[in-house]
Design a protein around this motif. Structure first.
Motif, PDB file in Angstrom:
ATOM      1  N   ASN A  31       0.854  -1.177   0.000  1.00  0.00           N
ATOM      2  CA  ASN A  31       0.000   0.000   0.000  1.00  0.00           C
ATOM      3  C   ASN A  31       0.894   1.231   0.000  1.00  0.00           C
ATOM      4  O   ASN A  31       1.653   1.450   0.931  1.00  0.00           O
ATOM      5  CB  ASN A  31      -0.914  -0.003   1.227  1.00  0.00           C
ATOM      6  CG  ASN A  31      -1.834   1.190   1.256  1.00  0.00           C
ATOM      7  OD1 ASN A  31      -2.203   1.723   0.217  1.00  0.00           O
ATOM      8  ND2 ASN A  31      -2.202   1.613   2.444  1.00  0.00           N
ATOM      9  N   GLY A  34      -1.823   6.512  -2.870  1.00  0.00           N
ATOM     10  CA  GLY A  34      -2.748   6.427  -4.005  1.00  0.00           C
ATOM     11  C   GLY A  34      -2.882   5.020  -4.551  1.00  0.00           C
ATOM     12  O   GLY A  34      -2.847   4.035  -3.813  1.00  0.00           O
ATOM     13  N   VAL A  35      -2.999   4.916  -5.854  1.00  0.00           N
ATOM     14  CA  VAL A  35      -3.264   3.659  -6.551  1.00  0.00           C
ATOM     15  C   VAL A  35      -2.127   2.659  -6.347  1.00  0.00           C
ATOM     16  O   VAL A  35      -0.950   3.013  -6.439  1.00  0.00           O
ATOM     17  CB  VAL A  35      -3.452   3.931  -8.062  1.00  0.00           C
ATOM     18  CG1 VAL A  35      -3.550   2.650  -8.852  1.00  0.00           C
ATOM     19  CG2 VAL A  35      -4.671   4.805  -8.283  1.00  0.00           C
ATOM     20  N   ASP A  36      -2.480   1.391  -6.084  1.00  0.00           N
ATOM     21  CA  ASP A  36      -1.489   0.334  -5.878  1.00  0.00           C
ATOM     22  C   ASP A  36      -1.511  -0.721  -6.988  1.00  0.00           C
ATOM     23  O   ASP A  36      -0.497  -1.371  -7.236  1.00  0.00           O
ATOM     24  CB  ASP A  36      -1.738  -0.356  -4.539  1.00  0.00           C
ATOM     25  CG  ASP A  36      -1.735   0.637  -3.403  1.00  0.00           C
ATOM     26  OD1 ASP A  36      -0.728   1.348  -3.246  1.00  0.00           O
ATOM     27  OD2 ASP A  36      -2.745   0.731  -2.683  1.00  0.00           O
ATOM     28  N   ASP A 114      -6.830   0.844  -4.975  1.00  0.00           N
ATOM     29  CA  ASP A 114      -6.009   1.298  -3.858  1.00  0.00           C
ATOM     30  C   ASP A 114      -6.247   0.377  -2.662  1.00  0.00           C
ATOM     31  O   ASP A 114      -7.385   0.249  -2.191  1.00  0.00           O
ATOM     32  CB  ASP A 114      -6.392   2.738  -3.508  1.00  0.00           C
ATOM     33  CG  ASP A 114      -5.512   3.371  -2.455  1.00  0.00           C
ATOM     34  OD1 ASP A 114      -4.759   2.651  -1.775  1.00  0.00           O
ATOM     35  OD2 ASP A 114      -5.576   4.604  -2.316  1.00  0.00           O
TER      36      ASP A 114
END
Length: 154
Positions: A31, A34-36, A114
């Motif tokens: 994590n 933002g986006v993962d 995310d």
């Protein structure tokens, strides 16, 4: 990979109700800010119109151990489909995946996820489940193009 107006034929069709589990080997998706994760299907804009996508949707879930799964909220019936939480709405943008490490989510298209939305710090597996209820042939259902990790442990 295809363009936003044509889609791609280099995909794995899950079939109606099919699913796939993908792992990252010994590596872990972490994590980050933002986006993962980014999931690419092969949707395209019919007649070049971004308000008229041809999409076959999938539900995305993640796991650390392959046993306990955490499902991202996905509602394909929402009036604004791009906010549904499902994979399969956004076409892939034109980029070279070997030249973009790490992945820059705003530059690649696809559908972003995310881990913070699920309260998770890390995962090792991604499961995608086709949401189609009807269709025939070998290309029916979610057509997986790729899954990309933004924050992948070394």
């Amino acid at each position: 990979p295809g363009s936003p107006n044509s889609g791609s034929m280099d995909v794995l069709s899950l079939g109606v109700g099919g699913e796939i589990v993908l792992g990252f080997g010994d590596r872990i998706v972490e994590n980050g800010a933002g986006v993962d994760l980014v999931v690419w299907e092969n949707p395209f804009f019919q007649n070049g119109d971004p308000d008229n996508p041809f999409a076959e949707l999938g539900e995305v879930s993640v796991s650390m151990d392959g046993e306990e799964w955490h499902v991202f909220s996905c509602d394909p019936t929402l009036s604004n489909p791009y906010d549904s939480g499902c994979a399969g709405w956004r076409p892939r943008k034109d980029f070279d995946p070997c030249a973009m490490i790490p992945i820059e989510p705003e530059s690649v298209g696809g559908d972003a996820f995310d881990l913070a939305d699920l309260g998770l710090e890390e995962i090792r597996y991604v499961r995608i489940r086709d949401l189609a209820e009807e269709g025939e042939g070998t290309s029916a259902g979610f057509d997986l193009d790729a899954v990309g990790a933004v924050y992948l442990s070394p």
